[in-house]
Each structure stands twice: as structure tokens, then as C-alpha cells.
Design a protein around this motif. Sequence first.
Motif, mmCIF file in Angstrom:
data_model
loop_
_atom_site.group_PDB
_atom_site.id
_atom_site.type_symbol
_atom_site.label_atom_id
_atom_site.label_comp_id
_atom_site.label_asym_id
_atom_site.label_seq_id
_atom_site.Cartn_x
_atom_site.Cartn_y
_atom_site.Cartn_z
ATOM 1 N N VAL A 245 0.796 -1.219 0.000
ATOM 2 C CA VAL A 245 0.000 0.000 0.000
ATOM 3 C C VAL A 245 0.832 1.274 0.000
ATOM 4 O O VAL A 245 0.533 2.235 -0.711
ATOM 5 N N GLU A 246 1.900 1.295 0.798
ATOM 6 C CA GLU A 246 2.561 2.556 1.091
ATOM 7 C C GLU A 246 3.541 3.022 0.019
ATOM 8 O O GLU A 246 3.862 4.205 -0.057
ATOM 9 N N SER A 247 4.037 2.132 -0.813
ATOM 10 C CA SER A 247 5.002 2.509 -1.843
ATOM 11 C C SER A 247 4.292 3.008 -3.093
ATOM 12 O O SER A 247 3.083 2.803 -3.278
ATOM 13 N N ASP A 248 5.040 3.658 -3.980
ATOM 14 C CA ASP A 248 4.471 4.095 -5.264
ATOM 15 C C ASP A 248 3.994 2.892 -6.065
ATOM 16 O O ASP A 248 2.933 2.932 -6.710
ATOM 17 N N GLN A 251 0.706 1.674 -4.646
ATOM 18 C CA GLN A 251 -0.399 2.544 -5.036
ATOM 19 C C GLN A 251 -0.823 2.292 -6.481
ATOM 20 O O GLN A 251 -2.014 2.283 -6.806
ATOM 21 N N GLU A 252 0.165 2.061 -7.348
ATOM 22 C CA GLU A 252 -0.145 1.774 -8.751
ATOM 23 C C GLU A 252 -0.928 0.470 -8.874
ATOM 24 O O GLU A 252 -1.890 0.373 -9.648
ATOM 25 N N MET A 254 -2.792 -0.871 -6.513
ATOM 26 C CA MET A 254 -4.118 -0.667 -5.943
ATOM 27 C C MET A 254 -5.058 -0.006 -6.945
ATOM 28 O O MET A 254 -6.261 -0.271 -6.969
ATOM 29 N N GLN A 255 -4.522 0.849 -7.780
ATOM 30 C CA GLN A 255 -5.345 1.488 -8.814
ATOM 31 C C GLN A 255 -5.875 0.447 -9.797
ATOM 32 O O GLN A 255 -7.011 0.527 -10.260
#
Length: 322
Positions: A245-248, A251-252, A254-255
Amino acid sequence: MEYRNLGASGLRVSELSFGSWVTFNKQVDHKLAEHMFGTCFDAGINFFDNAEGYEAGQSEIVMGKALQSLNRPRDSYCVSSKVYFGCHGSPLPTQQGLSRKHVTEACHQALERLQVDYLDLYFCHRADPHTPIGETVWAMHNLVTQGKVLYWGTSEWTADEISQAYEFAKENHLTPPSMEQPQYNLLDRERFEVEYAPLYEKYGLGTTIWSPLASGALTGKYLDGIPDDSRASLPGYEWLRERMVESDRGQERMQKVAKLLPLAQELGVSLSQLAITWCLQNPNVSTVILGASRVAQLEENLKALKAGPLLTDDVLAQLTSI
């Protein structure tokens, strides 16, 4: 449940299997494990995966107790172990790696913890840069000829390393590896589909894939943060939380998961079931290893077997596009 050959071997494994990794011992005691194994047997699962490095060997102890309690015929199921990391918090040089010494002693220790006379599958958990591949092949061949291991393989080796092992075995008339255990899921496809592509036909490589849900990312449960009862919330697994969750990168990913969720809802299945049945569409997958910390979670994932017909060409194209 359907059954697939483990690569070019004659061993038939259930298309879904069950593994322990973090959950056993940390989240699952042997009584809960016994219930889970009973659920697996009832569903037709015949392969159970483990490793010396899972919970410093405690995972294999939990699995061994549970399997003994169920008292199923030993010839009705398969168990595995993996060797490389050792089962000690700070292993000494001889207590880790793929030397003949550690490969042999780790096998004996796994047999004791799992309470079995032989391992059906025995994996080299990673490649060992400090040990010649030929030495490891010889060690595995000896265990096979002694009847302590039936099939041996690799986990997260490069295609080149796997090829070296096959070619050394062929040149020296030894038992070659039968399978690889790689990560494979909707979010992690490159190695399985591209790097390993030449190996399936050339060597008859079988695969026991792990993390079909990308460590839980493909359940959708991390879209709103880290649930308190999740694997990523456990002490010592901060790296998983960061990656998830916390890294770039997290996040990518998760999108992408957020875009997959409506498609699963439209099909009337959970995102987990969609992700698992997607893995089964690949003919080079021998078995998909499930993981769970609750019986209800296991039962939910087993329903993926009924979702296969939903993956039409149009749906597969949408998944690939996302």
C-alpha cells in the motif's frame, strides 16, 4: 475439482492446493489447521505446501499434527517442503543454502516435523550463489534414490538457472527437477509467461504457483488501508505493508485492483474468485496454491472452481486491458 499432471511427470495434483506460509502457527493452530485440511480433503485437494523457513519450522509442525489427526491414507495426498533459508532465526553457514549437507539434513528435519516418511515434492526455495548447481542436483538425486523425496524442483529460480539444473542432470544421468514454484497472478505475469515460456515444452516444467491473490492485494481488502486481521498488519511483515500500500508501486497496483473490482461484481463473483480462476486458465499452471487464516476464507476461495465459465474471451480481454 479437476487434476492436472505436474508438468511432464505422471503425478496428478489437484488444480487448487493449500499452503501455509505466514498463517500456520502465527494465525492458525493445529486444531484450526485440522478443520482447514478437512475442508480441503472434502473439496478434493490433494497437495499441501510448506517450507523449512515458514515460521522457523513451526508451520511444518502444525501441518504435521493436523494431518496426523485426520488420519487420512498417506497415499491419498502429497506434501512438500522447501530448503534454503533454514529454520533458525540466525542460521549458521551449514544451516542454510543448497549445499549437499544442508539439503540432506533439512530434508530429514522436514520429515520429522511433518511426521511423514518421505516428501512428495521438495523445492530449492531460492538459487544459492555459493553452491554449484551440480552439487545441489546430486544432493536431490541422492534423496530421490533413497526414497526420501519423490519429485524435486525449484522456486523463484531464473530460467537460466533452471536450464542449468536440467542440463547437468541430463549429462550425468541424474534425476532432473520436475517443477518450479513461482509467483503468478493478474499483477505479476512477466516471469511466468515470458521468461519461463521456453521451459514448458523443452523440459516439461510443472508449476505450483503461489500468491494467486498477490499477497491479498487481489481481494480488494487493502483498497481502504490495512485491515487489523490481515497478513500485512502482523509484526515483522512491515515490508509487506510497504510493498502492498505505502510505496508508489503499491499505489499503482491498488489502482489496477480498484478497476478490477467492478468487473468481478458485474460477473457476480468475488474479486478473489475471479483472480484465482484466471490463473487456472493458463495450461502451464499445474496447481494454484491457496492460503487462508480462516475456514470461511478458504471456502470462499474454493468457489473459484465454479467461476471458470465466466471467463469468456471478452472478459479475458478486459482483464488484460486493466
